[in-house]
Design a protein around this motif. Structure first.
Motif, PDB file in Angstrom:
ATOM      1  N   ALA A 251       0.775  -1.118  -0.147  1.00 29.70           N
ATOM      2  CA  ALA A 251       0.066  -0.021   0.134  1.00 29.70           C
ATOM      3  C   ALA A 251       0.904   1.113   0.099  1.00 29.70           C
ATOM      4  O   ALA A 251       1.933   1.254   0.818  1.00 29.70           O
ATOM      5  N   GLU A 252       0.258   2.287  -0.708  1.00 30.15           N
ATOM      6  CA  GLU A 252       0.960   3.611  -0.587  1.00 30.15           C
ATOM      7  C   GLU A 252       0.353   4.636  -0.876  1.00 30.15           C
ATOM      8  O   GLU A 252      -1.020   4.387  -1.112  1.00 30.15           O
ATOM      9  N   VAL A 253       0.687   5.912  -0.854  1.00 26.38           N
ATOM     10  CA  VAL A 253      -0.051   7.175  -0.839  1.00 26.38           C
ATOM     11  C   VAL A 253       0.603   8.145  -1.842  1.00 26.38           C
ATOM     12  O   VAL A 253       1.743   7.955  -1.817  1.00 26.38           O
ATOM     13  N   THR A 254      -0.183   8.795  -2.779  1.00 24.61           N
ATOM     14  CA  THR A 254       0.355   9.659  -3.570  1.00 24.61           C
ATOM     15  C   THR A 254       1.108  10.813  -2.788  1.00 24.61           C
ATOM     16  O   THR A 254       0.947  11.018  -1.519  1.00 24.61           O
ATOM     17  N   ALA A 255       1.946  11.466  -3.596  1.00 30.13           N
ATOM     18  CA  ALA A 255       2.922  12.470  -2.912  1.00 30.13           C
ATOM     19  C   ALA A 255       1.774  13.563  -2.550  1.00 30.13           C
ATOM     20  O   ALA A 255       2.340  14.255  -1.395  1.00 30.13           O
ATOM     21  N   ASP A 256       0.856  13.851  -2.997  1.00 33.35           N
ATOM     22  CA  ASP A 256      -0.256  15.016  -2.483  1.00 33.35           C
ATOM     23  C   ASP A 256      -0.947  14.400  -1.244  1.00 33.35           C
ATOM     24  O   ASP A 256      -1.752  15.353  -0.872  1.00 33.35           O
ATOM     25  N   GLY A 257      -0.962  13.142  -0.935  1.00 35.91           N
ATOM     26  CA  GLY A 257      -1.799  12.447   0.155  1.00 35.91           C
ATOM     27  C   GLY A 257      -3.331  12.312  -0.169  1.00 35.91           C
ATOM     28  O   GLY A 257      -4.106  12.109   0.691  1.00 35.91           O
ATOM     29  N   GLN A 258      -3.883  12.587  -1.499  1.00 33.16           N
ATOM     30  CA  GLN A 258      -4.964  12.427  -1.866  1.00 33.16           C
ATOM     31  C   GLN A 258      -5.597  11.035  -2.270  1.00 33.16           C
ATOM     32  O   GLN A 258      -6.832  10.888  -2.326  1.00 33.16           O
ATOM     33  N   LEU A 259      -4.522  10.349  -2.844  1.00 37.55           N
ATOM     34  CA  LEU A 259      -4.883   8.915  -3.376  1.00 37.55           C
ATOM     35  C   LEU A 259      -4.295   7.903  -2.424  1.00 37.55           C
ATOM     36  O   LEU A 259      -3.022   8.086  -2.368  1.00 37.55           O
ATOM     37  N   ALA A 260      -4.709   6.804  -2.233  1.00 39.55           N
ATOM     38  CA  ALA A 260      -4.110   5.525  -1.496  1.00 39.55           C
ATOM     39  C   ALA A 260      -4.361   4.532  -2.392  1.00 39.55           C
ATOM     40  O   ALA A 260      -5.621   4.392  -2.950  1.00 39.55           O
ATOM     41  N   TRP A 261      -3.500   3.380  -2.659  1.00 35.17           N
ATOM     42  CA  TRP A 261      -3.832   2.307  -3.205  1.00 35.17           C
ATOM     43  C   TRP A 261      -3.188   1.225  -2.508  1.00 35.17           C
ATOM     44  O   TRP A 261      -2.265   1.306  -1.708  1.00 35.17           O
ATOM     45  N   VAL A 262      -4.150   0.132  -2.548  1.00 33.83           N
ATOM     46  CA  VAL A 262      -3.871  -1.123  -1.765  1.00 33.83           C
ATOM     47  C   VAL A 262      -3.951  -2.457  -2.542  1.00 33.83           C
ATOM     48  O   VAL A 262      -5.172  -2.433  -3.233  1.00 33.83           O
ATOM     49  N   THR A 263      -3.218  -3.310  -2.586  1.00 37.27           N
ATOM     50  CA  THR A 263      -3.218  -4.532  -3.456  1.00 37.27           C
ATOM     51  C   THR A 263      -2.724  -5.816  -2.549  1.00 37.27           C
ATOM     52  O   THR A 263      -1.808  -5.647  -1.747  1.00 37.27           O
ATOM     53  N   ALA A 264      -3.195  -6.809  -2.856  1.00 38.64           N
ATOM     54  CA  ALA A 264      -2.860  -8.146  -2.324  1.00 38.64           C
ATOM     55  C   ALA A 264      -3.261  -9.265  -3.119  1.00 38.64           C
ATOM     56  O   ALA A 264      -4.335  -9.236  -3.840  1.00 38.64           O
ATOM     57  N   PRO A 265      -2.543 -10.332  -3.018  1.00 36.38           N
ATOM     58  CA  PRO A 265      -3.182 -11.592  -3.651  1.00 36.38           C
ATOM     59  C   PRO A 265      -4.107 -12.185  -2.547  1.00 36.38           C
ATOM     60  O   PRO A 265      -4.028 -12.009  -1.578  1.00 36.38           O
ATOM     61  N   VAL A 266      -5.230 -12.698  -3.321  1.00 40.08           N
ATOM     62  CA  VAL A 266      -6.305 -12.955  -2.267  1.00 40.08           C
ATOM     63  C   VAL A 266      -7.106 -14.448  -2.923  1.00 40.08           C
ATOM     64  O   VAL A 266      -6.736 -14.789  -4.144  1.00 40.08           O
ATOM     65  N   THR A 267      -7.495 -15.131  -2.050  1.00 42.98           N
ATOM     66  CA  THR A 267      -8.547 -16.159  -2.652  1.00 42.98           C
ATOM     67  C   THR A 267     -10.124 -15.858  -2.221  1.00 42.98           C
ATOM     68  O   THR A 267     -10.409 -15.757  -1.071  1.00 42.98           O
ATOM     69  N   ARG A 268     -10.904 -15.797  -3.532  1.00 43.21           N
ATOM     70  CA  ARG A 268     -12.262 -15.300  -3.287  1.00 43.21           C
ATOM     71  C   ARG A 268     -13.051 -16.528  -3.450  1.00 43.21           C
ATOM     72  O   ARG A 268     -12.855 -17.445  -4.105  1.00 43.21           O
ATOM     73  N   VAL A 269     -14.183 -16.516  -2.462  1.00 47.51           N
ATOM     74  CA  VAL A 269     -15.149 -17.765  -2.640  1.00 47.51           C
ATOM     75  C   VAL A 269     -16.474 -17.208  -2.613  1.00 47.51           C
ATOM     76  O   VAL A 269     -16.531 -16.263  -2.374  1.00 47.51           O
ATOM     77  N   GLU A 270     -17.470 -17.787  -3.157  1.00 45.70           N
ATOM     78  CA  GLU A 270     -18.902 -17.657  -3.117  1.00 45.70           C
ATOM     79  C   GLU A 270     -19.501 -18.694  -3.450  1.00 45.70           C
ATOM     80  O   GLU A 270     -19.094 -19.893  -3.575  1.00 45.70           O
ATOM     81  N   LYS A 271     -20.880 -18.853  -3.183  1.00 47.42           N
ATOM     82  CA  LYS A 271     -21.731 -19.812  -3.162  1.00 47.42           C
ATOM     83  C   LYS A 271     -21.621 -20.850  -4.585  1.00 47.42           C
ATOM     84  O   LYS A 271     -21.866 -19.860  -5.546  1.00 47.42           O
ATOM     85  N   ASP A 272     -21.733 -21.953  -4.613  1.00 47.96           N
ATOM     86  CA  ASP A 272     -21.819 -22.777  -5.824  1.00 47.96           C
ATOM     87  C   ASP A 272     -20.761 -22.377  -6.812  1.00 47.96           C
ATOM     88  O   ASP A 272     -20.915 -22.795  -8.059  1.00 47.96           O
ATOM     89  N   GLU A 273     -19.559 -21.867  -6.626  1.00 45.61           N
ATOM     90  CA  GLU A 273     -18.358 -21.594  -7.262  1.00 45.61           C
ATOM     91  C   GLU A 273     -17.248 -22.116  -6.657  1.00 45.61           C
ATOM     92  O   GLU A 273     -17.074 -22.032  -5.370  1.00 45.61           O
ATOM     93  N   ASP A 274     -16.334 -22.401  -7.612  1.00 47.84           N
ATOM     94  CA  ASP A 274     -14.830 -22.825  -7.142  1.00 47.84           C
ATOM     95  C   ASP A 274     -14.086 -21.690  -6.470  1.00 47.84           C
ATOM     96  O   ASP A 274     -14.203 -20.663  -7.161  1.00 47.84           O
ATOM     97  N   PRO A 275     -13.416 -21.874  -5.532  1.00 52.44           N
ATOM     98  CA  PRO A 275     -12.505 -20.851  -5.053  1.00 52.44           C
ATOM     99  C   PRO A 275     -11.621 -20.246  -6.209  1.00 52.44           C
ATOM    100  O   PRO A 275     -10.921 -21.047  -7.008  1.00 52.44           O
ATOM    101  N   LEU A 276     -11.319 -19.033  -6.263  1.00 54.41           N
ATOM    102  CA  LEU A 276     -10.725 -18.278  -7.236  1.00 54.41           C
ATOM    103  C   LEU A 276      -9.626 -17.547  -6.947  1.00 54.41           C
ATOM    104  O   LEU A 276      -9.819 -16.403  -6.130  1.00 54.41           O
ATOM    105  N   PRO A 277      -8.219 -17.818  -7.241  1.00 55.12           N
ATOM    106  CA  PRO A 277      -7.163 -17.068  -6.748  1.00 55.12           C
ATOM    107  C   PRO A 277      -7.137 -15.597  -7.708  1.00 55.12           C
ATOM    108  O   PRO A 277      -7.154 -15.683  -8.722  1.00 55.12           O
TER     109      PRO A 277
END
Length: 359
Positions: A251-277
């Motif tokens: 995660a980082e913030v832009t030099a002006d402090g107005q935007l932040a971005w956050v990222t990560a690898p995840v495993t997503r699950v939901e009903k009736d679907e296979d887990p999705l990396p």
């Protein structure tokens, strides 16, 4: 045809390097009109596209930040360092070659932050017939916007994704990640984490902004605007969609402090679907003392069969069952007011009967 990884280098000039040290934010110039900022930021991306298409990697120095961070499109593509990037780019883009990889923009949209000193952008680009989704962060400390962070991924048809899932070949782009959370971005990271298990928190943010966008992993999977995002999120909540991180958060913030971005690898699950990396890349805007999500990019990569199994070890907990309704006791004492009303009715009926008998 070049591999997707080579194309990524050709598109955004991002390659390996050591994580940069955390430094104090630099002072930025005075506020800029947001429309002007959007135009300038768009020009930066168009210049990058054109420079790659002309096979002139050395010309990227002025538009790519020295500490550029890029994720994707392959599992191992998690990169920083402009100098190494240009060296790697020079190995795959030959200025003497007759044919160069052409980068064609399809859906470029740029949104400037308040004050016009930072911006985020989304685009669907086509490189040698391959569609790729790109989300980018740009910052301007002087009169020029520079690319500071980006995530990109190939967007295959959903039928291909389902087929590769059966082989356990789906992985997050940049799966190894980069462990780096700027102190200024901790609030955005906290909101990011909460939304993994309670996606409605993300949906409330995204559904409140006309400029918000959600980019999915499949071709054409792009949702914009309040109405459509609210509809999408209703479907997600009903499907009990949730996720768990399977790697490092960056995660980082832009030099002006107005935007932040956050990222990560995840495993997503939901009903009736296979887990999705997946890799999730979220953009947040400053909102008072907190942060509000405005863009969400979910991407995937196709790797060797079995490569996705490692990410299936990180599964979110099952949703909590709904609380049962309160138990009403049968032996509950009757309400005194109701009891008195009944007695009055009975007494009145008795008097009426007695009067009729007297007549």
């Amino acid at each position: 045809m070049r591999t997707i990884g080579v194309l990524a280098l050709a598109v955004l000039a991002a390659c390996g390097g050591s994580p940069p040290k955390v430094e104090k934010k630099k002072d930025v110039g005075p506020a800029v009109d947001e429309r002007t900022a959007e135009k300038d930021a768009k020009g930066t991306l168009e210049e990058i596209y054109g420079t790659i298409s002309r096979a002139k990697p050395d010309n990227l120095f002025s538009v790519v930040d020295e500490k550029l961070i890029v994720f994707g499109p392959r599992k191992g593509d998690s990169h920083t360092n402009r100098s190494d990037a240009l060296i790697a780019l020079g190995k795959v883009v030959d200025p003497k070659a007759k044919d160069h990889a052409q980068v064609r923009s399809g859906e470029l949209a740029v949104v400037a932050s308040p004050g016009g000193r930072s911006a985020w952008a989304f685009d669907v680009i086509n490189v040698e017939g391959m569609p790729m989704a790109v989300i980018a962060i740009m910052s301007s400390e002087d009169d020029f916007f520079r690319l500071t962070a980006a995530a990109l991924a190939h967007t295959p048809p959903m039928r291909e994704i389902r087929s590769e899932l059966k082989k356990d070949a789906i992985v997050p782009p940049g799966g190894s990640g980069l462990e780096k959370i700027a102190p200024e971005a901790e609030g955005a990271v906290e909101k990011f984490k909460k939304g993994l298990l309670d996606p409605q928190q993300w949906g409330d943010d995204l559904g409140s902004r006309t400029q918000a966008i959600v980019i999915g992993p499949a071709i054409g999977d792009v949702t914009r605007g309040k109405k459509d995002i609210k509809k999408l999120w209703k479907t997600r909540v009903e499907a009990e969609t949730r996720a768990a991180t399977s790697g490092e958060i960056t995660a980082e913030v832009t030099a002006d402090g107005q935007l932040a971005w956050v990222t990560a690898p995840v495993t997503r699950v939901e009903k009736d679907e296979d887990p999705l990396p997946l890799r999730v890349f979220a953009v947040f805007e400053k909102n008072g003392d907190g942060w509000k999500m405005i863009a969400l990019h979910e991407s995937l990569a196709v790797d060797e069969p079995g490569a996705g199994k490692a990410f299936l070890k990180f599964m979110p907990p099952s949703p909590k069952p709904p609380e049962p309704p309160p138990v009403v006791e049968d032996n509950k004492k009757p309400d005194k007011k109701v009891d008195k009303t009944k007695k009055k009715k009975k007494k009145k009926q008795k008097k009426k009967v007695e009067a009729e008998e007297d007549e």
